[in-house]
Write an enzyme that holds these catalytic residues in place. Structure first.
Site, PDB file in Angstrom:
ATOM      1  N   CYS A  40       4.195 -12.850 -54.173  1.00  9.66           N
ATOM      2  CA  CYS A  40       4.273 -12.495 -52.760  1.00  9.66           C
ATOM      3  C   CYS A  40       5.299 -11.382 -52.588  1.00  9.66           C
ATOM      4  O   CYS A  40       6.435 -11.488 -53.079  1.00  9.66           O
ATOM      5  CB  CYS A  40       4.665 -13.707 -51.917  1.00  9.66           C
ATOM      6  SG  CYS A  40       4.761 -13.334 -50.145  1.00  9.66           S
ATOM      7  N   HIS A  83      -4.420 -15.866 -49.354  1.00 10.55           N
ATOM      8  CA  HIS A  83      -2.975 -15.608 -49.337  1.00 10.55           C
ATOM      9  C   HIS A  83      -2.580 -14.887 -48.046  1.00 10.55           C
ATOM     10  O   HIS A  83      -1.592 -15.245 -47.392  1.00 10.55           O
ATOM     11  CB  HIS A  83      -2.594 -14.775 -50.566  1.00 10.55           C
ATOM     12  CG  HIS A  83      -1.135 -14.495 -50.702  1.00 10.55           C
ATOM     13  ND1 HIS A  83      -0.356 -15.024 -51.696  1.00 10.55           N
ATOM     14  CD2 HIS A  83      -0.297 -13.712 -49.965  1.00 10.55           C
ATOM     15  CE1 HIS A  83       0.884 -14.591 -51.575  1.00 10.55           C
ATOM     16  NE2 HIS A  83       0.945 -13.780 -50.521  1.00 10.55           N
ATOM     17  N   GLU A  84      -3.348 -13.852 -47.662  1.00 10.85           N
ATOM     18  CA  GLU A  84      -3.016 -13.081 -46.459  1.00 10.85           C
ATOM     19  C   GLU A  84      -3.309 -13.871 -45.188  1.00 10.85           C
ATOM     20  O   GLU A  84      -2.564 -13.766 -44.207  1.00 10.85           O
ATOM     21  CB  GLU A  84      -3.775 -11.749 -46.445  1.00 10.85           C
ATOM     22  CG  GLU A  84      -3.497 -10.857 -47.648  1.00 10.85           C
ATOM     23  CD  GLU A  84      -2.006 -10.672 -47.916  1.00 10.85           C
ATOM     24  OE1 GLU A  84      -1.236 -10.530 -46.939  1.00 10.85           O
ATOM     25  OE2 GLU A  84      -1.608 -10.702 -49.086  1.00 10.85           O
ATOM     26  N   HIS A  96      -0.407 -15.954 -44.472  1.00  4.66           N
ATOM     27  CA  HIS A  96       0.690 -15.208 -43.852  1.00  4.66           C
ATOM     28  C   HIS A  96       0.526 -15.135 -42.337  1.00  4.66           C
ATOM     29  O   HIS A  96       1.501 -15.262 -41.582  1.00  4.66           O
ATOM     30  CB  HIS A  96       0.747 -13.786 -44.416  1.00  4.66           C
ATOM     31  CG  HIS A  96       1.625 -13.641 -45.622  1.00  4.66           C
ATOM     32  ND1 HIS A  96       2.965 -13.974 -45.611  1.00  4.66           N
ATOM     33  CD2 HIS A  96       1.359 -13.183 -46.876  1.00  4.66           C
ATOM     34  CE1 HIS A  96       3.483 -13.740 -46.809  1.00  4.66           C
ATOM     35  NE2 HIS A  96       2.536 -13.253 -47.588  1.00  4.66           N
TER      36      HIS A  96
END
Length: 494
Positions: free
Chosen positions: A411, A453-454, A457
């Site tokens: 990250c 993953h995004e 976020h």
């Protein structure tokens, strides 16, 4: 009271111009008549609190219009300022720009904008003044941050160093609006009026430091124009690259119809662009990035002392773990109403990805979410190992495959470690197109991992929370997968 009312009008026009909305389009979106908006801007009608709030939301001014209205209201019941003409200058509609030529030069610390306009007077009366605007936006796509930045560091007349002339003769001026992030003033022709049927070269220049100038420059066609040309003049050692878009009051943004040309000479890299007969109200936006350095002197100094991977990412503008913005759900876009803001956020993300790629090799692809660059909006971009770019607005995972695997992830917001993270091998993601259409896209394997993953976020979640209990990230020095692609050979479900 009158000064506060005029300040509100200035803010309204400023943000309407930035968002590329005509009076009629703004009126439709806030639920008022075009006549109402016109009278407010012309000083013939006081704005209501409801209108100020609606315009602030539609124009995404970060609270600027609400604050301007409060300045009116705190003096008592809002009243209309002294009535004035709906058109700022009766001569404006009779002026023709035969050629507008603009150069923006950067010396590594400051930008100097120099504009030359060949004006033709097509009216029966002499023209004695000309309105110009000086407007800056350090953080496009994040108006709250920009407003805060300029309240703390306002644009000043001293730093601007304005100079103006007509056919080489110096001009004086009269200030119309003096705000933190923009100035409006009348250039006064004095003893050199522009008579009917005559043409004249009007020139003016001003300077703004790079701490107050964002990496974009916009030209708007406010008068009938026959030719427009722009030059960006940068130090070649910064390895600048440039691109551009064009919009009108009614059309969406698109790439420039004519190419930007690049030349290198004498240690400078110059980007030149021009167009013939641009339509009235069109806006042309040129953007750039410097491959060899971050955007500001402060982060450039960080770069020179950066040692760890996380420090390198911080130096190129990536928000690091511990910042509150990484722990909350990002604010969604109202599309297509906020299409312009969405594009600006994506432009910032692209620039940030380029900076990150300049200090690290991403063999597995990479992604960047808006909160990671300090923007509280639900947008992210993902770049595949093959170079394909995927843009996501308001994404959320609506379905996951039962088959999963576990691989190391990194990250950018804590890049000194790598963590073994279990993820589904396929995900279905609901997201919004720029035109407001809802879509569901299926991503698989490595791309599913990058996208997931995004998306995490944008919902305030870091991959640490996805790791199995008892498993901790390892130092990047122990990780052996840097530069390699995702591996799925022999994996369950692959």
């Amino acid at each position: 009271m009158q000064a506060a009312a005029e300040a509100f009008i200035a803010e309204l026009k400023h943000w309407r111009d930035i968002r590329g909305k005509s009076q009629s389009k703004l009126a439709r979106e806030v639920g008022y008549t075009p006549s109402y908006v016109s009278k407010v801007e012309g000083g013939q009608l006081a704005p209501s609190e409801e209108f100020a709030a609606a315009a602030d939301d539609v124009l995404q001014s970060g609270g600027a219009l609400r604050r301007a209205f409060r300045e009116i209201a705190k003096h008592g019941r809002p009243t209309a300022p002294h009535p004035g003409p709906a058109v700022e200058d009766a001569h404006a509609t009779s002026l023709i720009v035969e050629h507008e030529d603009t150069t923006l030069a950067y010396d590594g610390r400051t930008y100097r904008a120099s504009q030359r306009r060949r004006l033709f007077n097509d009216s029966p009366d002499p023209v004695t003044r000309y309105l110009i605007r000086i407007s800056v936006d350090r953080y496009p796509g994040d108006p709250e941050r920009s407003n805060r930045h300029y309240r703390e560091n306002p644009l000043t007349w001293e730093e601007i160093g304005l100079s103006a002339s007509i056919d080489g003769e110096p001009l004086s001026w009269r200030v119309k609006h003096d705000r933190d992030a923009f100035k409006e003033l009348w250039l006064l022709f004095g003893q050199f009026p522009l008579y009917p049927g005559e043409s004249v070269w009007l020139e003016y220049s001003y300077t703004v430091s790079d701490s107050k100038w964002g990496s974009w420059f916009q030209r708007a066609v406010r008068l009938p124009t026959q030719r427009m040309s722009v030059r960006l003049d940068f130090p070649a050692e910064l390895e600048p690259v440039a691109w551009g878009t064009e919009t009108s009051m009614t059309a969406e943004a698109m790439p420039l119809r004519t190419a930007i040309r690049r030349t290198d000479e004498g240690g400078r890299r110059v980007f030149s662009w021009s167009t013939e007969d641009p339509p009235l109200h069109a806006r042309y936006r040129l953007e750039w990035k410097f491959r060899t350095r971050p955007d500001t002197e402060e982060t450039q100094q960080d770069m020179t002392t950066a040692v760890t991977a996380s420090e390198r990412m911080r130096a190129v503008g990536v928000v690091q773990e511990g910042d509150p913005i990484l722990a909350k759900t990002a604010r969604t876009f109202d599309l297509p109403a906020e299409a312009e803001d969405a594009r600006r956020v994506v432009a910032e993300l692209i620039s940030a990805c380029e900076r990150a790629a300049s200090v690290h090799v991403f063999g597995k692809g990479m992604g960047m979410a808006a909160p990671q660059i300090g923007i509280d909006r639900a947008a992210a971009i993902v770049r595949t190992p093959d170079g394909e770019s995927i843009t996501l607005f308001n994404p959320r995972i609506v379905e996951e495959s039962p088959e999963r695997d576990e691989q190391y992830e990194g990250c950018l917001s804590f890049f000194d470690v790598r963590g073994m993270v279990p993820r589904p091998l396929a995900i279905s993601v609901e997201h919004t197109d720029i035109d407001g259409q809802q879509r569901i896209t299926i991503f698989e394997r490595g791309l599913a991992r990058l996208v997931a993953h995004e998306v995490d976020h944008l919902h305030g979640q870091l991959y640490r929370s996805r790791m199995r209990e008892g498993i901790e990230p390892i130092p990047v020095s122990e990780y052996r997968g840097t530069g390699s692609t995702w591996s799925y050979e022999g994996r369950s479900g692959a």
